[in-house]
Design a protein around this motif. Structure first.
Motif, PDB file in Angstrom:
ATOM      1  N   LEU A  53       0.823  -1.207   0.000  1.00 11.54           N
ATOM      2  CA  LEU A  53       0.000   0.000   0.000  1.00 11.54           C
ATOM      3  C   LEU A  53       0.857   1.256   0.000  1.00 11.54           C
ATOM      4  O   LEU A  53       0.372   2.349  -0.249  1.00 11.54           O
ATOM      5  CB  LEU A  53      -0.908  -0.012   1.238  1.00 11.54           C
ATOM      6  CG  LEU A  53      -1.929  -1.155   1.250  1.00 11.54           C
ATOM      7  CD1 LEU A  53      -2.628  -1.238   2.596  1.00 11.54           C
ATOM      8  CD2 LEU A  53      -2.941  -0.969   0.127  1.00 11.54           C
ATOM      9  N   ALA A  54       2.140   1.089   0.280  1.00 11.33           N
ATOM     10  CA  ALA A  54       3.052   2.239   0.332  1.00 11.33           C
ATOM     11  C   ALA A  54       4.475   1.744   0.108  1.00 11.33           C
ATOM     12  O   ALA A  54       4.758   0.557   0.324  1.00 11.33           O
ATOM     13  CB  ALA A  54       2.938   2.898   1.698  1.00 11.33           C
ATOM     14  N   PRO A  55       5.381   2.640  -0.319  1.00 13.79           N
ATOM     15  CA  PRO A  55       6.781   2.240  -0.434  1.00 13.79           C
ATOM     16  C   PRO A  55       7.325   1.758   0.920  1.00 13.79           C
ATOM     17  O   PRO A  55       6.796   2.124   1.975  1.00 13.79           O
ATOM     18  CB  PRO A  55       7.492   3.524  -0.871  1.00 13.79           C
ATOM     19  CG  PRO A  55       6.430   4.368  -1.494  1.00 13.79           C
ATOM     20  CD  PRO A  55       5.165   4.032  -0.756  1.00 13.79           C
ATOM     21  N   SER A  56       8.372   0.954   0.898  1.00 13.50           N
ATOM     22  CA  SER A  56       8.983   0.472   2.140  1.00 13.50           C
ATOM     23  C   SER A  56       9.506   1.668   2.942  1.00 13.50           C
ATOM     24  O   SER A  56      10.092   2.597   2.375  1.00 13.50           O
ATOM     25  CB  SER A  56      10.148  -0.468   1.822  1.00 13.50           C
ATOM     26  OG  SER A  56       9.694  -1.509   0.985  1.00 13.50           O
ATOM     27  N   GLY A 115      10.512  -1.415  -6.814  1.00 14.25           N
ATOM     28  CA  GLY A 115       9.444  -0.416  -6.675  1.00 14.25           C
ATOM     29  C   GLY A 115       9.964   0.993  -6.873  1.00 14.25           C
ATOM     30  O   GLY A 115      10.523   1.325  -7.911  1.00 14.25           O
ATOM     31  N   THR A 116       9.814   1.819  -5.832  1.00 14.90           N
ATOM     32  CA  THR A 116      10.262   3.212  -5.928  1.00 14.90           C
ATOM     33  C   THR A 116      11.690   3.392  -5.423  1.00 14.90           C
ATOM     34  O   THR A 116      12.181   4.521  -5.366  1.00 14.90           O
ATOM     35  CB  THR A 116       9.332   4.112  -5.106  1.00 14.90           C
ATOM     36  OG1 THR A 116       9.237   3.557  -3.801  1.00 14.90           O
ATOM     37  CG2 THR A 116       7.969   4.196  -5.732  1.00 14.90           C
ATOM     38  N   GLY A 117      12.314   2.302  -4.983  1.00 13.68           N
ATOM     39  CA  GLY A 117      13.739   2.375  -4.669  1.00 13.68           C
ATOM     40  C   GLY A 117      14.095   2.731  -3.238  1.00 13.68           C
ATOM     41  O   GLY A 117      15.230   3.139  -2.972  1.00 13.68           O
ATOM     42  N   SER A 118      13.179   2.556  -2.295  1.00 14.72           N
ATOM     43  CA  SER A 118      13.533   2.863  -0.889  1.00 14.72           C
ATOM     44  C   SER A 118      14.705   1.993  -0.435  1.00 14.72           C
ATOM     45  O   SER A 118      15.640   2.481   0.215  1.00 14.72           O
ATOM     46  CB  SER A 118      12.354   2.585   0.044  1.00 14.72           C
ATOM     47  OG  SER A 118      11.200   3.172  -0.444  1.00 14.72           O
ATOM     48  N   ILE A 119      14.642   0.708  -0.791  1.00 10.60           N
ATOM     49  CA  ILE A 119      15.722  -0.198  -0.350  1.00 10.60           C
ATOM     50  C   ILE A 119      16.966   0.021  -1.212  1.00 10.60           C
ATOM     51  O   ILE A 119      18.095  -0.041  -0.712  1.00 10.60           O
ATOM     52  CB  ILE A 119      15.232  -1.663  -0.387  1.00 10.60           C
ATOM     53  CG1 ILE A 119      14.031  -1.823   0.557  1.00 10.60           C
ATOM     54  CG2 ILE A 119      16.348  -2.627   0.005  1.00 10.60           C
ATOM     55  CD1 ILE A 119      13.348  -3.169   0.508  1.00 10.60           C
TER      56      ILE A 119
END
Ligand SMILES: C[S@@+](CC[C@H](N)C(=O)[O-])C[C@H]1O[C@@H](n2cnc3c(N)ncnc32)[C@H](O)[C@@H]1O
Length: 193
Positions: free
Chosen positions: A25-28, A53-57
């Protein structure tokens, strides 16, 4: 701020287009990303991130000191893959399916990797698809390599015994939406009693 430069907006657009396949439901969160990245030693051994995904990790891995050119990312969503490529110059981003990981790494002349960091939404997959994807990820690992997987579920996300893997719960992250647990999987034959 353009849509293509804002991680939450890019994530939301992909989520609306493909909710089951994005699987979150949201980025990490930063806490979850840091715990995942802490499993990696920043040396020359390549690391594979699946479902970035959006690259948080991705960001947490680079902050840890991993060289961008030693980080390979596989993301199936074309919008997210393009976003990652733009956001992390030098990181080897491929818009592709996790099951093709070995072929993708071979094409880059990368043998095996020490660590696979996975955000794949395994719980959304059928048991057969889950096994296929996990086998594909484990297939890219060196003998003593590790697969790091997070889950929103309460139990182990992978049928580890069936796959000859040793499972270890590394921690739970309450500061994530939803809260998550991080697991490490290694080949059981490598495990010391
Ligand atoms: C839980 S989300 C990503 C969370 C990510 N850590 C973040 O902060 O944005 C899972 C991601 O896996 C990707 N994905 C799902 N199935 C995939 C597959 N079979 N191969 C590659 N990527 C996949 C989705 O497109 C999505 O970006």
């Amino acid at each position: 701020m353009s849509l293509s430069s804002c991680a939450p907006l890019v994530f939301f657009r992909s989520l609306v287009d493909n909710p089951g396949k994005v699987g979150a439901l949201a980025p990490s969160s930063p806490k979850l990303s840091e715990l995942m990245a802490a499993t990696v030693e920043p040396n020359d051994i390549p690391v594979l991130e699946i479902g970035a995904g959006t690259g948080s990790i991705t960001r947490a891995l680079l902050r840890r000191g991993l060289r961008p050119e030693r980080l390979f990312v596989i993301e199936r969503d074309p919008t997210l893959a393009a976003f990652l490529e733009q956001k992390f110059p030098g990181v080897q981003v491929r818009c592709a399916e996790a099951v093709n990981a070995t072929r993708i790494l071979s094409a880059e002349s990368v043998g095996r990797v020490q660590t696979v960091i996975s955000s794949l939404p395994l719980r959304n997959l059928s048991p057969i698809e889950r096994m296929r994807n996990v086998r594909a990820m484990v297939g890219t690992l060196s003998k003593e390599g590790q697969l790091i997987q997070f889950t929103y579920g309460s139990g182990c996300p992978i049928p580890s015994r069936k796959l000859g893997l040793k499972a270890e719960l590394l921690g739970r992250v309450w500061l994530n939406f939803p809260p998550a647990a991080v697991w490490r999987f290694t080949r059981a034959s490598q495990a010391h009693p």
